[in-house]
Design a protein around this motif. Structure first.
Motif, short mmCIF file in Angstrom:
data_model
loop_
_atom_site.label_atom_id
_atom_site.label_comp_id
_atom_site.label_asym_id
_atom_site.label_seq_id
_atom_site.Cartn_x
_atom_site.Cartn_y
_atom_site.Cartn_z
N ASN A 48 -31.78 -14.66 29.55
CA ASN A 48 -30.87 -15.03 30.27
C ASN A 48 -30.70 -14.55 31.54
OD1 ASN A 48 -28.93 -16.32 27.93
ND2 ASN A 48 -29.22 -13.87 27.32
N ILE A 49 -30.95 -15.75 32.33
CA ILE A 49 -30.89 -15.55 33.93
C ILE A 49 -29.43 -15.60 34.40
CG2 ILE A 49 -31.88 -16.10 36.02
CD1 ILE A 49 -33.72 -14.61 34.02
N ASP A 50 -28.49 -14.84 34.33
CA ASP A 50 -27.27 -14.46 34.67
C ASP A 50 -26.80 -13.98 35.80
OD1 ASP A 50 -27.98 -11.83 33.60
OD2 ASP A 50 -26.66 -12.33 31.83
N GLN A 51 -27.96 -14.01 36.93
CA GLN A 51 -27.66 -13.61 38.43
C GLN A 51 -28.39 -14.40 39.18
OE1 GLN A 51 -25.79 -11.15 39.36
NE2 GLN A 51 -24.65 -10.78 37.38
N PRO A 52 -28.17 -14.48 40.28
CA PRO A 52 -28.74 -15.49 41.32
C PRO A 52 -30.15 -14.89 41.61
CG PRO A 52 -26.65 -15.36 42.09
CD PRO A 52 -26.61 -14.00 41.08
N VAL A 53 -31.06 -15.95 41.74
CA VAL A 53 -32.59 -15.58 42.20
C VAL A 53 -32.76 -16.05 43.43
CG1 VAL A 53 -34.95 -15.62 41.74
CG2 VAL A 53 -33.23 -15.06 39.82
N SER A 54 -33.12 -15.55 44.52
CA SER A 54 -33.45 -15.89 45.85
C SER A 54 -35.08 -15.69 45.96
CB SER A 54 -32.96 -14.93 47.00
OG SER A 54 -31.40 -15.15 46.88
N GLY A 55 -35.63 -16.72 45.16
CA GLY A 55 -37.08 -16.85 45.28
C GLY A 55 -37.54 -17.58 44.12
N ASP A 56 -38.73 -17.49 43.61
CA ASP A 56 -39.12 -18.25 42.40
C ASP A 56 -38.81 -17.62 41.05
OD1 ASP A 56 -40.08 -20.08 44.32
OD2 ASP A 56 -42.17 -19.54 44.25
N LEU A 57 -38.72 -18.41 40.06
CA LEU A 57 -38.61 -17.67 38.86
C LEU A 57 -39.45 -18.10 37.74
CD1 LEU A 57 -36.58 -16.32 36.61
CD2 LEU A 57 -35.28 -18.44 36.41
N THR A 58 -40.11 -17.32 37.25
CA THR A 58 -41.14 -17.57 36.06
C THR A 58 -40.96 -16.87 34.87
OG1 THR A 58 -43.12 -17.82 37.63
CG2 THR A 58 -43.79 -17.53 35.64
N VAL A 59 -40.82 -17.81 33.73
CA VAL A 59 -40.28 -17.11 32.55
C VAL A 59 -41.22 -17.56 31.23
CG1 VAL A 59 -38.27 -17.00 30.83
CG2 VAL A 59 -37.90 -16.99 33.32
N PHE A 60 -41.57 -16.78 30.29
CA PHE A 60 -42.10 -17.07 29.06
C PHE A 60 -41.37 -16.54 28.11
CE2 PHE A 60 -45.56 -16.99 32.07
CZ PHE A 60 -45.85 -18.36 31.96
#
Length: 143
Positions: A48-60
Motif C-alpha cells: 500500500n503506497i499511502d504516502q506521496p512519492v517524489s520520484g519514481d515508484l517500482t513495485v513487485f
C-alpha cells in the motif's frame, strides 16, 4: 509464463536509470509511513503506497494499491494492481487485474487479464494495452 517473464524484464529495463538516492522496502505487508523524496523500490505480498512519492515508484507485489501521488514514473508487476492517485510521469503495469482511476500525466502501458481505465481517469499521453478483458472509459488526450 515465459512471455510474462520477458515482459517484466523489459519493463524493468525501460525504467533503469542511475539514481543517487532511493528507498527500498520488502516484506509481507508494506505501507509507506512517511512521504518519500526519493525513488522507491518495493517488493511484498500486500503493498500500500499511502504516502506521496517524489520520484519514481517500482513495485513487485501480490496486491498493490497506490493511494497517494507519485511525481515520477510508476512500474508495477503484481497479481492485482489499483492506482487511485495521480502520476506525474508514465505508468507501466503488468498484472492479472489492473484498475487505473487516477490521472496519468504521461503514457500508460498495461498488460494483463482484466484491464480497466476507469471513467475518473485521464491519461495525458498514449495508451497501449494488451489484455483479455479491457475497459477504457477514461479520457485519453494523446499529444
Amino acid at each position: 509464463m515465459k512471455r510474462f517473464s520477458i515482459l517484466i524484464l523489459a519493463l524493468f529495463l525501460c525504467t533503469a536509470t542511475s539514481a543517487s538516492a532511493y528507498t527500498a522496502l520488502s516484506g509481507t505487508d508494506i505501507s509507506l509511513k512517511n512521504p518519500v523524496s526519493d525513488d522507491v523500490y518495493v517488493a511484498g505480498s500486500e503493498v500500500n503506497i499511502d504516502q506521496p512519492v517524489s520520484g519514481d515508484l517500482t513495485v513487485f507485489g501480490g496486491t498493490v494499491h497506490v493511494y497517494e501521488d507519485v511525481s515520477g514514473d510508476v512500474l508495477v508487476a503484481g497479481g492485482r494492481v489499483v492506482i487511485h492517485s495521480n502520476v506525474g510521469g508514465d505508468v507501466r503495469v503488468a498484472a492479472g487485474m489492473v484498475t487505473i482511476s487516477g490521472n496519468v500525466k504521461g503514457d500508460l502501458i498495461m498488460a494483463g487479464s482484466i484491464l480497466d481505465l476507469s471513467r475518473t481517469a485521464t491519461v495525458g499521453g498514449s495508451v497501449m494495452v494488451h489484455g483479455g478483458m479491457v475497459t477504457l472509459e477514461g479520457n485519453v488526450s494523446e499529444h
